[in-house]
Design a protein around this motif. Structure first.
Motif, PDB file in Angstrom:
ATOM      1  N   GLN A  28       0.856  -1.181   0.000  1.00 41.31           N
ATOM      2  CA  GLN A  28       0.000   0.000   0.000  1.00 41.31           C
ATOM      3  C   GLN A  28       0.896   1.237   0.000  1.00 41.31           C
ATOM      4  N   GLN A  29       0.619   2.168  -0.901  1.00 35.05           N
ATOM      5  CA  GLN A  29       1.380   3.415  -0.901  1.00 35.05           C
ATOM      6  C   GLN A  29       0.996   4.253   0.307  1.00 35.05           C
ATOM      7  N   GLN A  30       1.960   5.007   0.817  1.00 32.37           N
ATOM      8  CA  GLN A  30       1.741   5.792   2.035  1.00 32.37           C
ATOM      9  C   GLN A  30       0.813   6.972   1.767  1.00 32.37           C
ATOM     10  N   PRO A  31      -0.242   7.094   2.579  1.00 29.77           N
ATOM     11  CA  PRO A  31      -1.086   8.290   2.475  1.00 29.77           C
ATOM     12  C   PRO A  31      -0.351   9.485   3.084  1.00 29.77           C
ATOM     13  N   PHE A  38      -0.106   0.590   7.620  1.00 32.03           N
ATOM     14  CA  PHE A  38       0.377  -0.591   6.911  1.00 32.03           C
ATOM     15  C   PHE A  38       1.120  -0.207   5.631  1.00 32.03           C
ATOM     16  N   LYS A  39       2.267  -0.845   5.423  1.00 32.35           N
ATOM     17  CA  LYS A  39       3.054  -0.629   4.211  1.00 32.35           C
ATOM     18  C   LYS A  39       2.992  -1.838   3.284  1.00 32.35           C
ATOM     19  N   GLN A  40       3.420  -3.016   3.794  1.00 31.46           N
ATOM     20  CA  GLN A  40       3.412  -4.209   2.954  1.00 31.46           C
ATOM     21  C   GLN A  40       3.377  -5.467   3.813  1.00 31.46           C
ATOM     22  N   SER A  41       3.006  -6.578   3.175  1.00 35.95           N
ATOM     23  CA  SER A  41       2.981  -7.852   3.887  1.00 35.95           C
ATOM     24  C   SER A  41       3.330  -8.989   2.939  1.00 35.95           C
ATOM     25  N   GLY A  65       3.111 -15.153   8.382  1.00 37.83           N
ATOM     26  CA  GLY A  65       2.913 -13.836   7.796  1.00 37.83           C
ATOM     27  C   GLY A  65       3.807 -12.809   8.463  1.00 37.83           C
ATOM     28  N   ILE A  66       4.231 -11.834   7.692  1.00 37.91           N
ATOM     29  CA  ILE A  66       5.016 -10.728   8.228  1.00 37.91           C
ATOM     30  C   ILE A  66       4.528  -9.448   7.569  1.00 37.91           C
ATOM     31  N   LYS A  67       4.467  -8.359   8.363  1.00 36.70           N
ATOM     32  CA  LYS A  67       4.025  -7.078   7.814  1.00 36.70           C
ATOM     33  C   LYS A  67       4.958  -5.969   8.269  1.00 36.70           C
ATOM     34  N   TRP A  68       5.047  -4.949   7.454  1.00 37.21           N
ATOM     35  CA  TRP A  68       5.847  -3.769   7.755  1.00 37.21           C
ATOM     36  C   TRP A  68       4.938  -2.551   7.701  1.00 37.21           C
ATOM     37  N   ASN A  69       5.192  -1.595   8.600  1.00 33.74           N
ATOM     38  CA  ASN A  69       4.469  -0.328   8.607  1.00 33.74           C
ATOM     39  C   ASN A  69       5.398   0.786   8.145  1.00 33.74           C
ATOM     40  N   TYR A  70       4.821   1.918   7.798  1.00 35.92           N
ATOM     41  CA  TYR A  70       5.621   3.051   7.347  1.00 35.92           C
ATOM     42  C   TYR A  70       6.431   3.696   8.466  1.00 35.92           C
ATOM     43  N   ASP A  71       6.117   3.423   9.730  1.00 34.67           N
ATOM     44  CA  ASP A  71       6.925   3.954  10.828  1.00 34.67           C
ATOM     45  C   ASP A  71       8.090   3.019  11.181  1.00 34.67           C
ATOM     46  N   ASN A  72       8.411   2.073  10.288  1.00 32.90           N
ATOM     47  CA  ASN A  72       9.497   1.091  10.425  1.00 32.90           C
ATOM     48  C   ASN A  72       9.245   0.032  11.489  1.00 32.90           C
TER      49      ASN A  72
END
Length: 88
Positions: A28-31, A38-41, A65-72
């Motif tokens: 997902q592109q950052q708003p 959420f950034k990617q999974s 599953g693993i996910k990353w957020n835009y705040d690292n």
């Protein structure tokens, strides 16, 4: 904007065994309003199912599953599932 997809492979072997493997990805592109989102999974799963006879089936599945957020920050999870099916 979102983009992603998945690929899976299923097969049957020795007449009673079957298995499925899945890999998926989502981004997902950052708003502009926040970085706490959420950034990617990535998601992986694999299972094995055994047909004891035409009425009774057992199986197990592992999922990761693993996910990353835009705040690292990031997170991950592992699940193990089992099934028993009886047709009557």
């Amino acid at each position: 904007m979102y983009y992603g997809g998945y690929i899976s492979y299923s097969f049957v072997f020795k007449k009673r065994w079957s298995s499925t493997y899945v890999y998926s990805y989502l981004h997902q592109q950052q708003p502009g309003s926040t970085s706490l989102i959420f950034k990617q999974s990535i998601y992986l799963s694999a299972n094995a199912v055994y047909a004891i006879n035409k009425y009774f089936t057992v199986g197990t599945e592992i999922l990761y599953g693993i996910k990353w957020n835009y705040d690292n920050s990031k997170g991950s999870a592992v699940r193990l599932l089992s099934i028993m099916r009886l047709l009557f």
